[in-house]
Scaffold this motif. Structure first.
Motif, PDB file in Angstrom:
ATOM      1  N   GLN A  81      -2.150  18.123   7.475  1.00 50.29           N
ATOM      2  CA  GLN A  81      -3.474  18.907   7.782  1.00 50.29           C
ATOM      3  C   GLN A  81      -4.422  18.817   7.198  1.00 50.29           C
ATOM      4  OE1 GLN A  81      -0.461  20.483   7.773  1.00 50.29           O
ATOM      5  NE2 GLN A  81       0.282  20.900   9.869  1.00 50.29           N
ATOM      6  N   THR A  82      -4.498  18.557   5.966  1.00 49.75           N
ATOM      7  CA  THR A  82      -5.486  18.590   5.063  1.00 49.75           C
ATOM      8  C   THR A  82      -6.033  17.264   4.510  1.00 49.75           C
ATOM      9  OG1 THR A  82      -3.820  18.816   3.439  1.00 49.75           O
ATOM     10  CG2 THR A  82      -4.779  21.055   4.206  1.00 49.75           C
ATOM     11  N   PRO A  83      -7.207  17.323   3.993  1.00 44.14           N
ATOM     12  CA  PRO A  83      -7.850  16.075   3.611  1.00 44.14           C
ATOM     13  C   PRO A  83      -7.336  15.563   2.365  1.00 44.14           C
ATOM     14  CG  PRO A  83      -9.316  17.759   3.274  1.00 44.14           C
ATOM     15  CD  PRO A  83      -8.368  18.342   3.955  1.00 44.14           C
ATOM     16  N   GLY A  84      -7.901  14.708   1.544  1.00 49.61           N
ATOM     17  CA  GLY A  84      -7.279  14.244   0.266  1.00 49.61           C
ATOM     18  C   GLY A  84      -6.096  13.362   0.158  1.00 49.61           C
ATOM     19  N   GLY A  85      -5.423  13.548  -0.715  1.00 48.81           N
ATOM     20  CA  GLY A  85      -4.223  12.580  -1.211  1.00 48.81           C
ATOM     21  C   GLY A  85      -4.850  11.199  -1.944  1.00 48.81           C
ATOM     22  N   SER A  86      -3.926  10.331  -2.008  1.00 52.77           N
ATOM     23  CA  SER A  86      -4.318   9.012  -2.823  1.00 52.77           C
ATOM     24  C   SER A  86      -3.791   7.876  -1.960  1.00 52.77           C
ATOM     25  CB  SER A  86      -3.927   9.234  -4.185  1.00 52.77           C
ATOM     26  OG  SER A  86      -2.253   9.318  -4.203  1.00 52.77           O
ATOM     27  N   VAL A  87      -4.492   6.822  -2.399  1.00 51.06           N
ATOM     28  CA  VAL A  87      -3.679   5.264  -1.835  1.00 51.06           C
ATOM     29  C   VAL A  87      -3.732   4.392  -2.790  1.00 51.06           C
ATOM     30  CG1 VAL A  87      -3.879   3.599  -0.152  1.00 51.06           C
ATOM     31  CG2 VAL A  87      -4.347   5.954   0.724  1.00 51.06           C
ATOM     32  N   THR A  88      -2.745   3.746  -3.224  1.00 54.21           N
ATOM     33  CA  THR A  88      -2.601   2.607  -4.283  1.00 54.21           C
ATOM     34  C   THR A  88      -2.357   1.315  -3.478  1.00 54.21           C
ATOM     35  OG1 THR A  88      -2.061   4.405  -5.705  1.00 54.21           O
ATOM     36  CG2 THR A  88      -1.633   2.027  -6.416  1.00 54.21           C
ATOM     37  N   LEU A  89      -3.075   0.272  -3.799  1.00 54.45           N
ATOM     38  CA  LEU A  89      -2.760  -1.263  -3.463  1.00 54.45           C
ATOM     39  C   LEU A  89      -2.045  -1.804  -4.844  1.00 54.45           C
ATOM     40  CD1 LEU A  89      -2.886  -3.685  -1.775  1.00 54.45           C
ATOM     41  CD2 LEU A  89      -5.304  -3.930  -2.599  1.00 54.45           C
ATOM     42  N   THR A  90      -0.893  -2.433  -4.461  1.00 48.41           N
ATOM     43  CA  THR A  90      -0.194  -3.030  -5.642  1.00 48.41           C
ATOM     44  C   THR A  90      -0.254  -4.623  -5.261  1.00 48.41           C
ATOM     45  OG1 THR A  90       0.893  -1.208  -6.264  1.00 48.41           O
ATOM     46  CG2 THR A  90       1.791  -3.247  -7.049  1.00 48.41           C
ATOM     47  N   THR A 138       1.008  -9.961  -9.480  1.00 47.35           N
ATOM     48  CA  THR A 138       0.835  -9.224 -10.898  1.00 47.35           C
ATOM     49  C   THR A 138       1.082  -8.166 -11.068  1.00 47.35           C
ATOM     50  OG1 THR A 138      -1.181  -8.567 -10.446  1.00 47.35           O
ATOM     51  CG2 THR A 138      -1.201 -10.856 -10.913  1.00 47.35           C
ATOM     52  N   GLY A 139       1.459  -7.295  -9.923  1.00 48.08           N
ATOM     53  CA  GLY A 139       1.985  -5.830 -10.128  1.00 48.08           C
ATOM     54  C   GLY A 139       0.864  -5.088 -10.478  1.00 48.08           C
ATOM     55  N   ALA A 140      -0.427  -5.409 -10.633  1.00 49.53           N
ATOM     56  CA  ALA A 140      -1.640  -4.617 -10.818  1.00 49.53           C
ATOM     57  C   ALA A 140      -1.911  -3.556  -9.623  1.00 49.53           C
ATOM     58  CB  ALA A 140      -2.702  -5.506 -10.893  1.00 49.53           C
ATOM     59  N   ALA A 141      -2.126  -2.573 -10.085  1.00 46.30           N
ATOM     60  CA  ALA A 141      -2.307  -1.409  -8.911  1.00 46.30           C
ATOM     61  C   ALA A 141      -3.669  -0.753  -9.217  1.00 46.30           C
ATOM     62  CB  ALA A 141      -1.381  -0.297  -9.119  1.00 46.30           C
ATOM     63  N   THR A 142      -4.286  -0.793  -7.871  1.00 46.52           N
ATOM     64  CA  THR A 142      -5.445  -0.259  -7.727  1.00 46.52           C
ATOM     65  C   THR A 142      -5.790   0.770  -6.766  1.00 46.52           C
ATOM     66  OG1 THR A 142      -6.428  -2.266  -6.149  1.00 46.52           O
ATOM     67  CG2 THR A 142      -6.619  -2.366  -8.754  1.00 46.52           C
ATOM     68  N   PRO A 143      -6.641   1.793  -7.052  1.00 38.53           N
ATOM     69  CA  PRO A 143      -6.959   2.692  -5.920  1.00 38.53           C
ATOM     70  C   PRO A 143      -7.527   2.156  -4.667  1.00 38.53           C
ATOM     71  CG  PRO A 143      -8.305   3.228  -7.817  1.00 38.53           C
ATOM     72  CD  PRO A 143      -7.342   1.957  -8.321  1.00 38.53           C
ATOM     73  N   LEU A 144      -7.207   2.744  -3.349  1.00 40.78           N
ATOM     74  CA  LEU A 144      -7.865   2.205  -2.431  1.00 40.78           C
ATOM     75  C   LEU A 144      -9.003   3.436  -2.045  1.00 40.78           C
ATOM     76  CD1 LEU A 144      -8.210  -0.137  -0.218  1.00 40.78           C
ATOM     77  CD2 LEU A 144      -6.868   1.593   1.341  1.00 40.78           C
ATOM     78  N   PRO A 145     -10.134   3.071  -1.930  1.00 37.89           N
ATOM     79  CA  PRO A 145     -11.122   4.200  -1.755  1.00 37.89           C
ATOM     80  C   PRO A 145     -11.445   4.734  -0.355  1.00 37.89           C
ATOM     81  CG  PRO A 145     -12.469   2.291  -1.982  1.00 37.89           C
ATOM     82  CD  PRO A 145     -10.948   1.877  -2.220  1.00 37.89           C
ATOM     83  N   PHE A 146     -11.320   5.945  -0.136  1.00 33.98           N
ATOM     84  CA  PHE A 146     -11.560   6.711   1.294  1.00 33.98           C
ATOM     85  C   PHE A 146     -12.203   7.907   1.110  1.00 33.98           C
ATOM     86  CE2 PHE A 146      -7.671   8.108  -0.249  1.00 33.98           C
ATOM     87  CZ  PHE A 146      -7.356   9.553   0.046  1.00 33.98           C
ATOM     88  N   LEU A 193       0.960  -1.132   0.047  1.00 31.11           N
ATOM     89  CA  LEU A 193      -0.040   0.072   0.010  1.00 31.11           C
ATOM     90  C   LEU A 193       0.841   1.090  -0.194  1.00 31.11           C
ATOM     91  CD1 LEU A 193      -2.633  -0.917   2.568  1.00 31.11           C
ATOM     92  CD2 LEU A 193      -3.244  -0.288   0.283  1.00 31.11           C
ATOM     93  N   VAL A 194       0.745   2.262  -0.949  1.00 28.08           N
ATOM     94  CA  VAL A 194       1.386   3.438  -0.832  1.00 28.08           C
ATOM     95  C   VAL A 194       0.430   4.595  -0.802  1.00 28.08           C
ATOM     96  CG1 VAL A 194       2.865   4.845  -2.407  1.00 28.08           C
ATOM     97  CG2 VAL A 194       3.348   2.500  -2.203  1.00 28.08           C
ATOM     98  N   ALA A 195       0.699   5.572   0.100  1.00 27.10           N
ATOM     99  CA  ALA A 195      -0.215   6.553   0.266  1.00 27.10           C
ATOM    100  C   ALA A 195       0.849   7.913   0.249  1.00 27.10           C
ATOM    101  CB  ALA A 195      -0.683   6.980   1.682  1.00 27.10           C
ATOM    102  N   VAL A 196       0.201   8.755  -0.902  1.00 26.71           N
ATOM    103  CA  VAL A 196       0.971  10.063  -1.238  1.00 26.71           C
ATOM    104  C   VAL A 196       0.128  11.306  -0.887  1.00 26.71           C
ATOM    105  CG1 VAL A 196       1.620  11.088  -3.227  1.00 26.71           C
ATOM    106  CG2 VAL A 196       2.061   8.805  -3.257  1.00 26.71           C
ATOM    107  N   ASP A 197       0.769  12.102  -0.174  1.00 25.69           N
ATOM    108  CA  ASP A 197       0.016  13.382   0.220  1.00 25.69           C
ATOM    109  C   ASP A 197      -1.187  13.144   1.101  1.00 25.69           C
ATOM    110  OD1 ASP A 197       2.071  14.651  -1.215  1.00 25.69           O
ATOM    111  OD2 ASP A 197       0.652  15.050  -3.026  1.00 25.69           O
TER     112      ASP A 197
END
Length: 368
Positions: free
Chosen positions: A299-308, A312-320, A291-295
C-alpha cells in the motif's frame, strides 16, 4: 463544518436507468443526460462504500493527495461512521441512500467482497462511475453481475499495484527492450495475518471473502504481470495451503501460469510469512536482462527497482517517483478517466482474469 467544497451540485440520479449504447460508443443514459444538462462529471467528488482500514488509511488520503474530496461514506458500522464524521464526511447506512443524496462524481467500493454487488448496482443506476476493490466479488457469479450492471459506464477494479510508479516504470522499460524478450515473471507478496487478528477480520471468512490469502493477494500479482508483459494470462494453476493458521481459509498459495505469448508467471502469496522476513519481491526476466523490484508490492510508496544486464552483470537502479503512493496514483488515474482522458481501466479485462482465476481456484479448494 466543512469549508468550501471542490464539488458542484449534482443532478438527482434516476434509479430506473440501466446502461445503454449508441453508434458503437457505450454511454450510460443517466450519465449522458447529466452531461447533456451541463453537469459534466469533473471526477473530484468521491463517495466510499465500506470505510474499513484500506479505505480510511490509504484510499481516502490518496484521493485527497490526488486533488479530490471524499464527500460521503456509506457503512453501517458505528466505528466507520464515527471515523468519517471525525473527518467531516457525511455518513449513510447504505450506498443507495448515499447516491440518492447527490453530489457524487465517483463511487469507490471497499466493502467486504460478498457485498460489492449492491453498491455497484446502485452506482450504475445513478450513472456514477465506479471503482471496485479487488477481487471484483467473492464469487464469479457476482463478478459477472457487476460487469453486466456496469455495461456502458466507466468502471474498473482497484488493482492499485498497476498504478505504483515503480511498476509503471518497469512496464515502460520492458516495452522499450531493457531486458530483451521477456521469459518469466516471479512474484512474492506475503504478510502475517494471525488468528489473533482473523477473528474480527472478514478476510478469514470464506463466505465474506470467497477464500483466504490467495483470493486476497494473488489477483494483484496476476493483473500486474499482465500489465508488465502487455498480454493476458491464459493458463493458470493454483495450489493452496492451510499450513500455519487455524482459520477456515487458505493461509498461503502458489500460482503458476503462462501468458498468451508464452511468458511464464509464478506468484507466491501468503498470510503466514513473518513481517520481518523479505516478503515483497517482483522479478521480470528477459533474454538479455532482468528487473527486480523490492518492497514495491503493497500500500505504501517507495521500494527499489534494479536493472541487471544479462551480458555484463552490471546493475543499475531504475528511477521512479518513490514519494507517490499507488493509491494516490490510482485515484488520479480514475479521476482523469472520468474526465474523458486516456486510461487503462477495463472491467471486461478484469472479468476475464476473474474467470480464469475462478476455474483454477475452485479446483484448488477441492484439494485443500
Amino acid at each position: 463544518m466543512r469549508g468550501a467544497s471542490l464539488c458542484s451540485p449534482a443532478v438527482a440520479p434516476d434509479a430506473g436507468e440501466r446502461p445503454g449504447h449508441a453508434s458503437g460508443v457505450h454511454v450510460h443514459r443517466a450519465e449522458a443526460r447529466r452531461m447533456a444538462g451541463g453537469a459534466r462529471n469533473n471526477g473530484r467528488c468521491w463517495a466510499i462504500a465500506g470505510f474499513g482500514w484500506v479505505a480510511r488509511d490509504y484510499m481516502a488520503p490518496g484521493i485527497a493527495a490526488a486533488g479530490g474530496e471524499v464527500v460521503a461514506v456509506a457503512d453501517p458500522s458505528p466505528v466507520a461512521q464515527a471515523s468519517a464524521l471525525s473527518a467531516s464526511i457525511a455518513t449513510h447506512h447504505d450506498a443507495q441512500a448515499m447516491l440518492a443524496a447527490g453530489g457524487i462524481d465517483i463511487l469507490y467500493v471497499a466493502t467486504p467482497n460478498h457485498l460489492h454487488l449492491a453498491p455497484v448496482r446502485a452506482a450504475a443506476a445513478a450513472g456514477v462511475p465506479v471503482l471496485c476493490e479487488k477481487p471484483l466479488a467473492a464469487t464469479l457469479a457476482e463478478a459477472e453481475a457487476i460487469a453486466d450492471a456496469t455495461q456502458g459506464l466507466l468502471a474498473g477494479t482497484a488493482f492499485d499495484q498497476r498504478h505504483h510508479p515503480a511498476h509503471r516504470a518497469m512496464a515502460v522499460a520492458i516495452r522499450d527492450g531493457a531486458i530483451g524478450r521477456p521469459t518469466a515473471v516471479r512474484i512474492v507478496y506475503a504478510c502475517w495475518v494471525g488468528p489473533d487478528w482473523s477473528h474480527c477480520n472478514w478476510r478469514a471468512d470464506p463466505a465474506a471473502a470467497g477464500g483466504g490469502a490467495v483470493i486476497d493477494l494473488a489477483l494483484h500479482g496476476l493483473d500486474l504481470a499482465q500489465l508488465l508483459i502487455d498480454e493476458p494470462i491464459d493458463t493458470l494453476h493454483v495450489a493452496l495451503q492451510r499450513r500455519v493458521h487455524a482459520y477456515p481459509v487458505d493461509d498461503g498459495g502458489m500460482l503458476t501460469g503462462r501468458t498468451a505469448g508464452g511468458v511464464l508467471v509464478q506468484c507466491h502469496v501468503a498470510y503466514n510469512c513473518p513481517e520481518m522476513l523479505p516478503r515483497r519481491r517482483l522479478e521480470v526476466i528477459g533474454d538479455t536482462g532482468m528487473l527486480v523490484a523490492v518492497d514495491t508490492m503493497g500500500q505504501t510508496p517507495g521500494g527499489s527497482v534494479t536493472l541487471t544486464c544479462g551480458r555484463t552483470g552490471a546493475a543499475t537502479p531504475l528511477p521512479f517517483d518513490a514519494t507517490l503512493s499507488p493509491f494516490t496514483a490510482q485515484a488520479a488515474a480514475f479521476s482523469r478517466a472520468v474526465r474523458g482522458e486516456p486510461h487503462d481501466f477495463d472491467i471486461g479485462r478484469d472479468l476475464a482474469l476473474m474467470r480464469l482465476f475462478d476455474r483454477a481456484h475452485v479446483e484448488a479448494k477441492r484439494c485443500l
